[in-house]
Design a protein around this motif. Structure first.
Motif, PDB file in Angstrom:
ATOM      1  N   GLU A  62       0.810  -1.222   0.000  1.00 23.11           N
ATOM      2  CA  GLU A  62       0.000   0.000   0.000  1.00 23.11           C
ATOM      3  C   GLU A  62       0.843   1.271   0.000  1.00 23.11           C
ATOM      4  O   GLU A  62       0.339   2.363   0.302  1.00 23.11           O
ATOM      5  N   LEU A  63       2.119   1.127  -0.349  1.00 24.95           N
ATOM      6  CA  LEU A  63       2.985   2.311  -0.425  1.00 24.95           C
ATOM      7  C   LEU A  63       2.361   3.344  -1.367  1.00 24.95           C
ATOM      8  O   LEU A  63       1.917   3.019  -2.462  1.00 24.95           O
ATOM      9  N   THR A  64       2.338   4.598  -0.917  1.00 25.01           N
ATOM     10  CA  THR A  64       1.839   5.662  -1.789  1.00 25.01           C
ATOM     11  C   THR A  64       3.026   6.523  -2.237  1.00 25.01           C
ATOM     12  O   THR A  64       4.089   6.515  -1.594  1.00 25.01           O
ATOM     13  N   ALA A  65       2.837   7.269  -3.300  1.00 24.36           N
ATOM     14  CA  ALA A  65       3.885   8.171  -3.771  1.00 24.36           C
ATOM     15  C   ALA A  65       4.232   9.182  -2.674  1.00 24.36           C
ATOM     16  O   ALA A  65       5.397   9.498  -2.452  1.00 24.36           O
ATOM     17  N   GLU A  66       3.213   9.667  -1.949  1.00 23.54           N
ATOM     18  CA  GLU A  66       3.440  10.666  -0.889  1.00 23.54           C
ATOM     19  C   GLU A  66       4.352  10.090   0.199  1.00 23.54           C
ATOM     20  O   GLU A  66       5.277  10.748   0.662  1.00 23.54           O
ATOM     21  N   ALA A  67       4.068   8.836   0.607  1.00 27.02           N
ATOM     22  CA  ALA A  67       4.888   8.208   1.650  1.00 27.02           C
ATOM     23  C   ALA A  67       6.310   7.984   1.144  1.00 27.02           C
ATOM     24  O   ALA A  67       7.283   8.155   1.888  1.00 27.02           O
ATOM     25  N   ALA A  68       6.450   7.636  -0.133  1.00 27.43           N
ATOM     26  CA  ALA A  68       7.789   7.420  -0.692  1.00 27.43           C
ATOM     27  C   ALA A  68       8.566   8.733  -0.716  1.00 27.43           C
ATOM     28  O   ALA A  68       9.756   8.769  -0.388  1.00 27.43           O
ATOM     29  N   ILE A  69       7.905   9.820  -1.074  1.00 24.82           N
ATOM     30  CA  ILE A  69       8.560  11.136  -1.122  1.00 24.82           C
ATOM     31  C   ILE A  69       9.040  11.535   0.276  1.00 24.82           C
ATOM     32  O   ILE A  69      10.194  11.930   0.477  1.00 24.82           O
ATOM     33  N   ALA A  70       8.153  11.382   1.265  1.00 23.95           N
ATOM     34  CA  ALA A  70       8.508  11.761   2.641  1.00 23.95           C
ATOM     35  C   ALA A  70       9.636  10.877   3.172  1.00 23.95           C
ATOM     36  O   ALA A  70      10.544  11.349   3.865  1.00 23.95           O
ATOM     37  N   THR A  71       9.601   9.606   2.830  1.00 27.83           N
ATOM     38  CA  THR A  71      10.613   8.675   3.334  1.00 27.83           C
ATOM     39  C   THR A  71      11.972   8.964   2.696  1.00 27.83           C
ATOM     40  O   THR A  71      13.002   8.911   3.360  1.00 27.83           O
ATOM     41  N   GLY A  72      11.980   9.302   1.435  1.00 24.99           N
ATOM     42  CA  GLY A  72      13.230   9.701   0.795  1.00 24.99           C
ATOM     43  C   GLY A  72      13.798  10.936   1.470  1.00 24.99           C
ATOM     44  O   GLY A  72      14.964  10.959   1.880  1.00 24.99           O
ATOM     45  N   ALA A  73      12.948  11.941   1.657  1.00 30.20           N
ATOM     46  CA  ALA A  73      13.404  13.218   2.235  1.00 30.20           C
ATOM     47  C   ALA A  73      13.904  13.068   3.664  1.00 30.20           C
ATOM     48  O   ALA A  73      14.753  13.843   4.118  1.00 30.20           O
ATOM     49  N   ALA A  74      13.407  12.072   4.383  1.00 26.91           N
ATOM     50  CA  ALA A  74      13.847  11.848   5.771  1.00 26.91           C
ATOM     51  C   ALA A  74      15.336  11.511   5.838  1.00 26.91           C
ATOM     52  O   ALA A  74      15.944  11.592   6.903  1.00 26.91           O
ATOM     53  N   HIS A  75      15.926  11.149   4.717  1.00 24.57           N
ATOM     54  CA  HIS A  75      17.332  10.733   4.737  1.00 24.57           C
ATOM     55  C   HIS A  75      18.342  11.869   4.657  1.00 24.57           C
ATOM     56  O   HIS A  75      19.521  11.657   4.925  1.00 24.57           O
ATOM     57  N   TYR A  76      17.883  13.076   4.338  1.00 25.94           N
ATOM     58  CA  TYR A  76      18.828  14.202   4.318  1.00 25.94           C
ATOM     59  C   TYR A  76      19.499  14.384   5.679  1.00 25.94           C
ATOM     60  O   TYR A  76      20.666  14.725   5.763  1.00 25.94           O
ATOM     61  N   THR A  81      21.934  11.895   0.131  1.00 24.43           N
ATOM     62  CA  THR A  81      21.180  12.624  -0.900  1.00 24.43           C
ATOM     63  C   THR A  81      20.763  11.712  -2.044  1.00 24.43           C
ATOM     64  O   THR A  81      20.056  12.142  -2.949  1.00 24.43           O
ATOM     65  N   ARG A  82      21.264  10.470  -2.001  1.00 27.84           N
ATOM     66  CA  ARG A  82      20.845   9.505  -3.024  1.00 27.84           C
ATOM     67  C   ARG A  82      20.749   8.135  -2.375  1.00 27.84           C
ATOM     68  O   ARG A  82      21.612   7.747  -1.565  1.00 27.84           O
ATOM     69  N   LEU A  83      19.729   7.396  -2.740  1.00 24.71           N
ATOM     70  CA  LEU A  83      19.599   6.027  -2.240  1.00 24.71           C
ATOM     71  C   LEU A  83      18.784   5.223  -3.230  1.00 24.71           C
ATOM     72  O   LEU A  83      18.016   5.773  -4.021  1.00 24.71           O
ATOM     73  N   PHE A  84      18.989   3.910  -3.181  1.00 22.21           N
ATOM     74  CA  PHE A  84      18.150   2.996  -3.962  1.00 22.21           C
ATOM     75  C   PHE A  84      17.071   2.452  -3.032  1.00 22.21           C
ATOM     76  O   PHE A  84      17.387   1.651  -2.144  1.00 22.21           O
ATOM     77  N   PRO A  85      15.804   2.872  -3.204  1.00 22.33           N
ATOM     78  CA  PRO A  85      14.758   2.213  -2.443  1.00 22.33           C
ATOM     79  C   PRO A  85      14.750   0.733  -2.840  1.00 22.33           C
ATOM     80  O   PRO A  85      14.843   0.413  -4.027  1.00 22.33           O
ATOM     81  N   THR A  86      14.677  -0.121  -1.843  1.00 20.06           N
ATOM     82  CA  THR A  86      14.851  -1.551  -2.083  1.00 20.06           C
ATOM     83  C   THR A  86      13.575  -2.310  -1.791  1.00 20.06           C
ATOM     84  O   THR A  86      13.004  -2.179  -0.696  1.00 20.06           O
ATOM     85  N   LEU A  87      13.105  -3.060  -2.788  1.00 19.52           N
ATOM     86  CA  LEU A  87      11.930  -3.907  -2.611  1.00 19.52           C
ATOM     87  C   LEU A  87      12.412  -5.344  -2.485  1.00 19.52           C
ATOM     88  O   LEU A  87      13.216  -5.799  -3.301  1.00 19.52           O
ATOM     89  N   ILE A  88      11.920  -6.022  -1.449  1.00 17.41           N
ATOM     90  CA  ILE A  88      12.358  -7.404  -1.239  1.00 17.41           C
ATOM     91  C   ILE A  88      11.281  -8.372  -1.735  1.00 17.41           C
ATOM     92  O   ILE A  88      10.189  -7.960  -2.145  1.00 17.41           O
ATOM     93  N   THR A  89      11.632  -9.664  -1.690  1.00 14.25           N
ATOM     94  CA  THR A  89      10.750 -10.750  -2.131  1.00 14.25           C
ATOM     95  C   THR A  89       9.292 -10.546  -1.741  1.00 14.25           C
ATOM     96  O   THR A  89       8.990 -10.349  -0.562  1.00 14.25           O
TER      97      THR A  89
END
Ligand SMILES: [Zn+2]
Length: 385
Positions: A62-76, A81-89
């Protein structure tokens, strides 16, 4: 914008001038060893394996684009400043949904598009054996399926750049050849392969090992085994989870010595529960526990780790603590070197380079890295001063 700091590579105090998205000028402020009051400046971190943060899993159906954006930004805040979001099995439906949400996040938001320069698919073509399988759900492990992957890549808008696969899985070698032809980086992981199978995968174009030394049996034949085989193959770079829990210091020293700093890539493999307080959590019907002292495990035991509870900055500090690499080498093992392997922009401290920077403190006698500022494309994205 101007930044006064000491260069992380030659320790010279400098003033950096940023204009637009680039470094416009770097002027000296003294000799190396002077202005010890200033923080350090370096290129920021790039982590090739992040599962989520603070209760959000990139693998969530149920990941949403909004949650992905916020989760990426949390890493600053961690200098990333760059990461590979990783999807597992997971099931095709869940993976496809997840990649579609990540793609949409990148399409909607330019900063997220920079934060996620590629996606990592870890599984589902992995070993089903307990140990190598790690925390990947057994009922979704399956033979390599290029057709299925094509459909996932379509959902991802062509953004999957890294695939972790076990060479012994049916169809794996053929899959690797096709993946390499499509300019993907193939990594060996969650495997119980024989030395012959590992060699076949490398001959087919596999270029790295996913978190070498983890996702393995608790007890292994002394030799030959799949860890030695990967360690001893100079064609393979190695990802390492140097969070202080996944690998003992002697193993980290051995991997760095065998591979060299340029081919040892630091990752935190952060769990979606990274940043959450200790306790039990359920995700996709697997119960996971965040322990008091930091690690994240399958609930009810302490041997099967389910990703890390800390971020890249902590993993870099741990490498500095237990190996003899320099500050510059450790930072580059979590930035420049992985960028080079994935053929992404290698950020350098020089005129004309992208103004992606981090300003941090690191005690002369070692200790924690404290991120003070993270800048991406000339914009201050985190300021903790
Ligand atoms: Zn893994």
């Amino acid at each position: 914008m101007q930044i006064q700091a000491r260069r992380y590579d030659n320790l010279e105090p400098v003033e950096l001038t940023i204009a637009g998205e680039q470094i416009e000028r770097i002027s000296p402020l003294g000799a190396a060893g002077e202005r010890l009051d200033l923080p350090y400046v370096s290129p920021p971190f790039f982590d090739h394996q992040i599962n989520g943060y603070d209760g959000v899993w990139f693998s969530d159906e149920e990941l949403t684009a909004e949650a992905a954006i916020a989760t990426g930004a949390a890493h600053y805040q961690f200098g990333v400043t760059r990461l590979f979001p990783t999807l597992i099995t997971n099931s095709f439906a869940a993976l496809s949904q997840g990649f579609a949400a990540l793609r949409s996040a990148c399409e909607q938001d330019a900063a997220t598009d920079r934060m996620f320069p590629g996606f990592h698919l870890e599984g589902p073509y992995l070993s089903g054996e307990d140990g190598p399988r790690g925390a990947h759900p057994k009922d979704q492990i399956r033979p390599a399926d290029w057709e299925e992957f094509q459909r996932l890549q379509e959902a991802a808008g062509g953004r999957i750049l890294l695939v972790t696969i076990a060479p012994e899985v049916e169809g794996a070698i053929d899959f690797i050849e096709r993946a390499v032809e499509s300019s993907l980086v193939v990594s060996i992981g969650h495997t119980a392969a024989s030395p012959e199978q590992i060699r076949a995968a490398v001959d087919a174009g596999a270029r790295m090992s996913t978190h070498l030394g983890n996702g393995a049996h608790g007890t292994l034949r002394r030799h030959p085994n799949y860890i030695w085989e990967q360690l001893g193959d100079a064609r393979l770079a190695a990802g390492v989870i140097s969070d202080g829990h996944h690998l003992p210091p002697s193993v980290l020293r051995t991997i760095v010595a065998a591979k060299g700093v340029e081919n040892t890539l630091i990752t935190c493999d952060a769990s979606g529960l990274a940043g959450r307080p200790p306790g039990r959590y359920e995700f996709e019907s697997v119960e996971v526990e965040v322990l008091e002292r930091g690690p994240i495990v399958i609930a009810g035991q302490s041997q099967i780790l389910a990703g890390s509870g800390v971020q890249t900055d902590v993993c870099v500090a741990f490498i500095l603590r237990v190996t003899d690499v320099s500050l510059a080498q450790a930072i580059d093992m979590a930035g420049r070197y992985p960028a080079r392997l994935f053929e992404l922009d290698e950020i350098r401290l020089r005129r004309g380079s992208a103004a992606d920077l981090m300003v941090f403190r690191y005690p002369e006698r070692g200790g924690d890295l404290t991120i003070e500022q993270t800048i991406a494309a000339g914009q201050v994205r985190y300021d903790g001063r």
